[in-house]
Write an enzyme that holds these catalytic residues in place. Structure first.
Site, PDB file in Angstrom:
ATOM      1  N   CYS A  76      26.570 113.394 116.774  1.00  0.00           N
ATOM      2  CA  CYS A  76      26.414 114.340 115.644  1.00  0.00           C
ATOM      3  C   CYS A  76      25.276 114.210 115.011  1.00  0.00           C
ATOM      4  O   CYS A  76      25.072 115.039 114.045  1.00  0.00           O
ATOM      5  CB  CYS A  76      27.724 114.257 114.870  1.00  0.00           C
ATOM      6  SG  CYS A  76      27.998 112.822 113.985  1.00  0.00           S
ATOM      7  N   CYS A  87      29.482 109.918 109.405  1.00  0.00           N
ATOM      8  CA  CYS A  87      28.204 110.311 109.999  1.00  0.00           C
ATOM      9  C   CYS A  87      27.846 111.621 109.868  1.00  0.00           C
ATOM     10  O   CYS A  87      27.783 111.957 108.623  1.00  0.00           O
ATOM     11  CB  CYS A  87      28.574 110.264 111.527  1.00  0.00           C
ATOM     12  SG  CYS A  87      29.877 111.332 111.975  1.00  0.00           S
TER      13      CYS A  87
END
Ligand code: ZN
Length: 482
Positions: free
Chosen positions: A225, A435
């Site tokens: 990601c 994240c």
């Protein structure tokens, strides 16, 4: 001199080529004054000549993807005078595209990429016919589009589409110039050229994408990601090289399918001999370009790997392959599943108590309901450096995985996967992981538990769902999310 000799030899090959392609006589026509002037600098290059130029004018190229590869590739394809140029892309131009997608413009943000690119190409060369396909290539529409062109450039950025394009090119017998670029490296290869019928393995044939890359890349390489990031010149270099390969193939007629059933060649008039260029393509070279921000041109800047030819048991082009156009259209094979089967099984597998929304985390923090805890931000440092939640400690996901693997393999203190500032909070301090978009963080939570850092469940390890994107959406709209 060499040029003259080549020109003199051409007509025999040309007749066969034209016969196959149904464009007999096109090489006899004169160039218009404008064509002559416009293409003069490339026509005088040895090996190109008037016939090479006329072949370009009479050929068609499909560029799939109007992004970082497609933009530079299309500029040179158009400039060189390829007669028909199709562009497939379903996206619109965004400001974050412009550092690498050089054919788009700030003034065209929000317009369809196919329209933006074609406007740019027309300004370079109004002579070709430009065809817009303003949607993404799918198993349902792919065959109809690809069938109309002589050669395909894969300028996409996702593995499922790559396999789909390659399979269609095998079945429709189209050469494929495939390039890819992530972050600081790029690769390029010419596949399926010259095209041979599916299933033929009794003579050397050029490979397809599946022959070279049997399995999709590991999921961390594609769906991190962090979404990798990309340097403009790296992807640009690959796109330009794609155009270069396509022009070579089309100018020399290598793209035309040849039915060389008697591989020995012999003297059969309609079986053209294998020339050197063709022989090279039967075991093509994979070009790899590495761009290290920390060094100037180095010994590994360009590497070339010789790839094997068609694989006998290739799923798409090998012996007894059951791949068909009808099958693809009706969902066989399932490309998304093929490329997604290796996605981290942890995704969505965390228990509800192991997850918290960005808004909940923020509210609990503000109300002072959270004990001293570790906030682990696993985005790449470049992302982290633009902004982070106060008190976050940064360990990039890739480094974390490497360290975790080393500890599992060689033994060692599991706490050491955490940065020092996190360890100093003590072994009872809960760990919250964030994240970019909430995918890598789930894997990180699972890995931290595998390493035993939850101490049998006495220490909470929690994923902040949706990552910093959710933080921006739910908590702080001014957060500089990139
Ligand atoms: Zn294959």
């Amino acid at each position: 001199m060499e040029h003259e000799a080549k020109e003199a030899k051409e007509p025999e090959n040309v007749e066969t080529a034209n016969g196959t392609n149904g464009v007999q006589g096109v090489l006899d026509r004169r160039l218009t004054d404008e064509e002559f002037e416009r293409y003069s600098r490339q026509m005088i290059v040895p090996g190109m000549g008037r016939h090479g130029q006329l072949r370009l004018i009479n050929s068609s190229v499909l560029i799939i993807g109007a992004g970082g590869l497609g933009c530079p590739a299309a500029q040179y394809i158009a400039g060189a005078g390829i007669g028909t140029i199709g562009i497939v892309d379903g996206d619109v131009v965004e400001i974050s595209n412009l550092h690498r997608q050089v054919a788009h413009a700030t003034s065209r943000i929000g317009t369809r990429k196919v329209d933006s690119l074609i406007a740019h190409l027309r300004a370079i060369n109004p002579l070709p016919t430009y065809i817009a396909h303003p949607f993404h290539l799918t198993p349902q529409n792919g065959a109809d589009i690809i069938a109309r062109y002589d050669l395909v450039l894969d300028c996409t950025d996702n593995p499922a589409t790559r396999y789909l394009i390659s399979d269609l090119c095998v079945l429709l017998r189209k050469p494929l110039v495939s390039a890819a670029s992530v972050q600081k490296s790029g690769q390029l290869i010419v596949l399926n050229c010259p095209p041979s019928p599916q299933g033929v393995v009794d003579r050397p044939c050029a490979p397809c994408y599946r022959c070279c890359f049997r399995k999709p890349p590991p999921p961390n390489a594609t769906v991190s990601c962090g979404e990798a990031g990309i340097m403009g010149p790296v992807v640009g270099m690959m796109g330009v090289a794609q155009a270069g390969e396509a022009i070579k193939i089309l100018a020399s007629g290598l793209h035309l399918p040849r039915d060389r059933t008697n591989s020995g060649g012999g003297s059969s008039g309609d079986v053209p001999p294998l020339d050197e260029a063709e022989t090279n393509l039967l075991q093509p070279t994979l070009l790899i370009y590495s761009y290290d921000l920390a060094s100037a041109v180095g010994p590994y800047t360009f590497r070339a790997l010789k790839m094997p030819g068609r694989r006998r048991n290739c799923f798409a082009c090998g012996e007894g392959s059951t791949l068909t156009l009808e099958g693809i259209q009706s969902g066989q094979p399932d490309y998304v599943q093929f490329c997604g089967a290796q996605f981290p099984p942890q995704t969505g597998a965390l228990a509800p108590e192991e997850r918290i929304t960005a808004a909940e985390y923020h509210a609990a923090r503000r109300r002072g309901e959270l004990p001293p805890h570790v906030l682990l931000d696993i985005r790449e440092w470049e992302h982290f450096s633009f902004g982070s939640i106060e008190g976050a400690a940064n360990v990039p996901f890739g480094k974390f995985l490497t360290k975790a693997a080393a500890i599992r393999r060689d033994g060692g203190e599991p706490e050491e996967v955490l940065p020092l500032e996190a360890r100093e909070k003590g072994r009872e301090a809960p760990i919250f992981v964030v994240c970019r978009r909430g995918i890598d963080s789930q894997e990180t939570v699972a890995k931290l538990k595998e390493l035993g850092l939850d101490y049998g469940g006495t220490r909470k390890i929690v994923d902040i769902a949706g990552g910093m994107k959710a933080w921006k959406d739910e908590v702080d709209p001014t957060f500089p999310f990139i």
